[in-house]
Design a protein around this motif. Structure first.
Motif: not given
Length: 520
Positions: A121-132
């Protein structure tokens, strides 16, 4: 006690930001430091972390369209990656065990596969923060990464049901009735207005969705996600998301702090977690290979693979269940907590350089691109345009409409939000889909007749990158951009942009001049 958490989070977050790194790295470090000093977390911190994750999933739902999950590049890449990765990691873990390295020697095929599955699994929290933070949530690679994360969440729900033996209640079938009450939810949102009731309505719906699903034995996080999806097509979805952003970011600090409280490591645990972190190279290569084979462009595959190459907090849940059932030693929880933290740091640092990395290595990366791309990845060429507006948010859309009244189809618009482009095309506007930071786009786009490109982007660094790419692509016309602050204006001018419009200052000037005309 709460002040101590805030103090450490603030000091560590600020120190990391001054080093030009994402603050979340500082929050992770603050959690480990607090744990080392013997300061224990309370239920308040756990509650803050849970609310932060719930709001984040609700925000994902607000931007998600179900039809995107049905695309082959989303579901096929997710399921293929998870299966192949689990097999590869299991084999690698057993091989390391043969070498008698600490903790790996006790693994058998079942436990190695469980750890591999958790790390797939990839981190939803980390990915979303970086994309935002980078303003890339609506881009092609951002939407692809988002779809893969949601598919992974669906797999997570299935696993938890199977692993815990907790079968959803028969009342879970009644959740389909949410489709029938969707018009009522839309009316509630219409009546919420634009003030303090809007974020409160968002909190109510996000937490309400969580509690409703949890009540019938389904993972509550999925309920928050579904609640957001039900509102994704509403006109206020974007406004609600912006109103919740600061709340979500504040609560998520609790999540990053809580990782540090998992346990304190020794040198052997740190060493093993670093080995697991190095395996991220395989995770990246596997994502990149699968996405290019599914006929995605090399740039899209590269950026998506880079941001998804981290480990998820869900891996800790898998290991916690395994420890509780006596399958794994409790030390594995610490090892994986460290590996998750290290992966966050690496992804945060590398992704901020992602466009530069692609630009530098694009010839090598393009070699892996399939001969035929997907139809939606084919570039459109604006017709008869002398002016191009890049970014059709509030400021860009206003500029586009004004210019359309002055020069008609002599102005074209470009945006990375495919849904926004479709709506404007339905209105017969001369617009097309494109990511301004896509170096391939500017190389393939014929800009010889375009005299002016206006960069209406909210992040100054994006405008700077685009200006550099335009000059490298031999664009000879003028470039204008917007800025919010004076230091941003100076940055943009030094990057070779011909004119920078400070829309806070200039909007006030325009307002004063037009109002003064009323009495003259």
């Amino acid at each position: 006690m709460e002040f101590i958490w805030i103090l450490f989070a603030f000091v560590c977050g600020l120190a990391v930001k001054l080093a030009n790194l994402p603050p979340l790295i500082g929050f992770l470090f603050a959690g480990f430091l607090l744990n080392y000093l013997g300061i224990q977390p309370s239920n308040i911190l756990e509650s803050l972390a849970n609310i932060g994750i719930t709001l984040m999933l609700f925000s994902i739902g607000l931007k998600l369209h179900v039809k995107d999950l049905l695309k082959r590049e989303v579901w096929a890449s997710t399921l293929s990656h998870m299966g192949i990765w689990t097999i590869l990691f299991s084999a690698l873990a057993l091989l390391i065990g043969v070498l008698s390295l600490p903790f790996f020697g006790t693994l058998d095929l079942k436990t190695a596969a469980l750890i591999g599955f958790g790390l797939s699994f990839s981190s939803t929290v980390c990915v979303m923060k970086l994309l935002e933070e980078s303003g890339e949530l609506k881009t092609r690679h951002g939407q692809l990464a988002l779809g893969i994360l949601v598919m992974q969440d669906i797999v997570a729900v299935v696993f938890l049901v199977a692993a815990t033996g907790k079968i959803p209640s028969i009342w879970a079938l009644s959740l389909f009735a949410l489709l029938l009450v969707r018009p009522l939810i839309n009316k509630i949102l219409d009546q919420a207005g634009h003030g303090e009731m809007l974020p409160l309505t968002g909190l109510f719906l996000a937490l309400g969705g969580y509690q409703l699903f949890d009540l019938v034995g389904v993972k509550g996080d999925l309920g928050a996600l579904i609640a957001g999806i039900l509102l994704a097509s509403h006109g206020k979805a974007s406004e609600m998301n912006k109103s919740l952003m600061n709340f979500k970011d504040l609560f998520l600090i609790g999540f990053f702090l809580s990782i540090g409280f998992t346990a304190l490591p020794d040198l052997a645990m740190i060493g093993m977690s670093l080995i697991i972190t190095l395996v991220l190279l395989i995770k990246f290569a596997l994502f990149f290979g699968l996405l290019t084979k599914l006929k995605l462009r090399a740039r899209t595959s590269f950026l998506s693979s880079l941001i998804l190459s981290n480990y998820s907090e869900f891996g800790l849940i898998v290991v916690s269940l395994s420890v509780a059932n006596g399958w794994l030693a409790k030390e594995w929880l610490v090892i994986l907590a460290l590996a998750v933290s290290f992966s966050f740091v690496i992804t945060s640092i590398l992704y901020r350089q992602s466009h530069r990395l692609y630009q530098t290595n694009k010839d090598t990366i393009r070699r892996y691109e399939s001969s035929g791309c997907l139809p939606e990845d084919i570039f459109s060429q604006p017709q008869d345009a002398r002016i191009l507006v890049v970014g059709l948010g509030r400021v860009g859309r206003g500029a586009f409409e004004s210019l359309k009244n002055l020069v008609g189809n002599g102005v074209a618009g470009m945006d990375a939000d495919r849904n926004r482009i479709k709506k404007m095309q339905d209105n017969n506007d001369n617009v097309f889909y494109g990511d301004g930071e896509d170096a391939d786009l500017w190389e393939r786009l014929d800009t010889s007749n375009i005299q002016l490109i206006m960069l209406a982007l909210p992040i100054a660094e994006d405008s700077t990158n685009i200006a550099i790419q335009l000059r490298k692509a031999n664009y000879q016309g003028q470039i204008a951009a917007i800025a919010r602050y004076q230091d941003e204006r100076e940055e943009l001018l030094s990057a070779g942009i011909d004119n920078v419009f400070n829309f806070y200052t200039e909007a006030g000037t325009g307002f004063a001049e037009e109002s003064l005309a009323l009495i003259q």
